[in-house]
Design an enzyme around this catalytic site. Structure first.
Site, PDB file in Angstrom:
ATOM      1  N   HIS A 170       0.728  -0.974   0.071  1.00 29.55           N
ATOM      2  CA  HIS A 170      -0.036  -0.136   0.246  1.00 29.55           C
ATOM      3  C   HIS A 170       1.167   1.403  -0.066  1.00 29.55           C
ATOM      4  O   HIS A 170       2.143   1.165   0.670  1.00 29.55           O
ATOM      5  CB  HIS A 170      -1.169   0.080   0.990  1.00 29.55           C
ATOM      6  CG  HIS A 170      -2.023  -0.712   1.410  1.00 29.55           C
ATOM      7  ND1 HIS A 170      -2.541  -1.285   2.235  1.00 29.55           N
ATOM      8  CD2 HIS A 170      -2.779  -0.379  -0.085  1.00 29.55           C
ATOM      9  CE1 HIS A 170      -3.759  -1.928   1.672  1.00 29.55           C
ATOM     10  NE2 HIS A 170      -4.193  -1.849   0.535  1.00 29.55           N
ATOM     11  N   CYS A 264      -2.497   2.574   9.240  1.00 34.08           N
ATOM     12  CA  CYS A 264      -3.369   1.800   8.262  1.00 34.08           C
ATOM     13  C   CYS A 264      -4.767   1.940   9.146  1.00 34.08           C
ATOM     14  O   CYS A 264      -5.616   1.452   8.928  1.00 34.08           O
ATOM     15  CB  CYS A 264      -2.551   0.569   8.457  1.00 34.08           C
ATOM     16  SG  CYS A 264      -1.239  -0.021   7.704  1.00 34.08           S
TER      17      CYS A 264
END
Ligand code: ARG
Length: 272
Positions: A170, A264
């Site tokens: 990511h 996150c």
């Protein structure tokens, strides 16, 4: 080095009540790992406390059984100036999370844009306030077609950046926004062309190394001055100090078993 004053933020988080590592969709996850849920919750609470101590407002999403990755709230949507571009997860194990986020934003009166393309929210989208620019990752999760869709939904230019190292799957594992103008990133997580784009756009960026990235030092959240980051990222903390930022370390080792850390767990709510 002038450091900006902190700006208070609104964040959305989700308590890891049902956290588990039951499947492996990134190289950090091992489906045979037993996680300690109570420890994960206790560590997550220290993150919430750290954010609140800095004066930020923490909103929470109700955790749902059967969605062990829901603690990684960054992935559920991406908002800029009151408009929310919803997520559409790549892997079936996480797909139901998108509806929970959508419900939360709609209940709060946000303008919500339902995505047609695969994208994992703030996991792969970052916003740089000064130039009004969206930075977007692709290569592992978010489909580049989602970048074009986000540009249209948010009315902001989107810079597509190609991620090439599966450990940094990511964008928020390889790049972080430190203040309205400044970013930090780990160059080798990106393709050669994307490294050139980043150098051109951000010549004064803080460059992280492999050890910083592996310690989830880039998976951080900044309020323009205080940078909340994984406690293991000591090298990154030193680099931030040298640039005038205040590192705020938080131990999230249990959540790292799921392949995530501070950023996150946090979706920033940009109401505009
Ligand atoms: N286990 C989760 C996944 O692989 C971790 C997500 C981490 N989130 C993030 N914003 N990088 O999807």
């Amino acid at each position: 080095m002038t450091v900006m004053t902190a700006r208070v933020r609104n964040y959305l988080l989700c308590r890891p009540r049902h956290f588990a590592v039951e499947y492996a969709i990134n190289p950090w996850m091992d489906a045979t790992t037993e996680v300690d849920v109570d420890r994960a919750i206790a560590q997550w609470e220290t993150l919430v406390t750290a954010l609140e101590r800095l004066g930020h407002t923490v909103h929470t999403l109700e955790p749902e059984p059967g969605l062990p990755d829901m603690v990684f709230a960054a992935n559920g949507a991406f908002s800029v100036d009151g408009v929310v571009y919803g997520a559409r997860f790549r892997y079936p194990q996480r797909q139901a999370e998108a509806a929970a986020h959508e419900k939360w934003y709609r209940a709060g009166g946000w303008e919500f844009i339902t995505p047609g393309e695969i994208n994992e929210g703030e996991g792969d989208f970052a916003y740089v306030t000064g130039p009004g620019l969206v930075l977007a990752g692709y290569g592992f999760r978010t489909d580049p077609r989602g970048h074009a869709e986000a540009a249209e939904a948010l009315g902001r230019p989107v810079v597509s950046l190609k991620l090439t190292d599966p450990r940094f799957y990511h964008l928020d594992t390889a790049l972080t926004v430190l203040d309205d103008e400044t970013i930090a990133y780990y160059p080798d997580a990106f393709s050669a062309g994307s490294q050139t784009i980043l150098r051109r756009l951000f010549p004064t960026a803080l460059l992280a190394d492999e050890a910083d990235a592996l310690a989830f030092g880039l998976n951080s959240v900044s309020d323009n001055r205080n940078v909340v980051l994984n406690a293991e990222a000591t090298g990154m903390a030193e680099k931030l100090l040298a640039r005038g930022y205040t590192p705020v370390p938080v131990d999230l080792s249990e959540l790292k078993l799921g392949g995530g850390s501070v950023k996150c767990c946090i979706a920033e709510l940009r109401k505009g």
